[in-house]
Design a protein around this motif. Structure first.
Motif, PDB file in Angstrom:
ATOM      1  N   ASP A 113       0.827  -1.201   0.000  1.00 37.30           N
ATOM      2  CA  ASP A 113       0.000   0.000   0.000  1.00 37.30           C
ATOM      3  C   ASP A 113       0.861   1.251   0.000  1.00 37.30           C
ATOM      4  O   ASP A 113       0.574   2.211  -0.709  1.00 37.30           O
ATOM      5  N   ASN A 114       1.937   1.249   0.812  1.00 34.28           N
ATOM      6  CA  ASN A 114       2.836   2.396   0.871  1.00 34.28           C
ATOM      7  C   ASN A 114       4.161   1.935   1.459  1.00 34.28           C
ATOM      8  O   ASN A 114       4.310   1.836   2.677  1.00 34.28           O
TER       9      ASN A 114
ATOM     10  N   THR B  68       5.975   3.853   4.386  1.00 33.95           N
ATOM     11  CA  THR B  68       5.409   3.969   5.726  1.00 33.95           C
ATOM     12  C   THR B  68       6.537   3.775   6.738  1.00 33.95           C
ATOM     13  O   THR B  68       7.282   2.796   6.651  1.00 33.95           O
TER      14      THR B  68
END
Length: 139
Positions: A14-15, A18
């Motif tokens: 997703d990222n 992070t």
């Protein structure tokens, strides 16, 4: 891999930027646990790199398409090797069903796209192709 590894990979997909502290908080484990798991997943070759996702409108303009490819006999490795060398081929995926390979293509304009199709269709071992130009992308 256990459940925490799977959840960690999902968060990184997703990222990937992070912070480790945020990953640890979301997974309810320590920062050290996250760092150790990421290092282990990298060492095992499960995580092979990190990348950036761009908005579709931020990517270079051009003709984008999916080409479905049917292979003759047992020539898949040779065909894949030839396809990897073509500048229009962005990604390759083997599949099951009617088509053996899906190729993601990108060309700067219709003329370059036509030349790419011609090159690819002449690769020995390719029995049949079907190409679909991508019109819009939604993320």
């Amino acid at each position: 891999m256990d459940d925490i590894d799977h959840r960690l990979i999902a968060l990184l997909r997703d990222n990937a930027r992070t912070p480790v502290s945020a990953l640890a908080h979301k997974l309810k484990v320590s920062r050290g646990t996250v760092q150790n798991r990421m290092a282990r997943l990298e060492e095992q070759g499960i995580i092979v790199g990190y990348t950036a996702r761009l908005r579709p409108d931020a990517q270079p303009r051009g003709i984008r398409a999916w080409m479905s490819i049917e292979i003759e006999g047992n020539t898949a490795r040779r065909v894949l090797q030839s396809l990897r060398g073509d500048p229009a081929v962005q990604a390759l995926h083997t599949t099951n069903g009617r088509w053996d390979i899906m190729a993601e293509l990108l060309a700067e304009d219709l003329e370059a796209f036509d030349r790419a199709l011609e090159r690819i269709r002449l690769i020995p071992g390719i029995a049949n192709t079907e190409t679909n130009i991508l019109l819009s992308t939604y993320v």
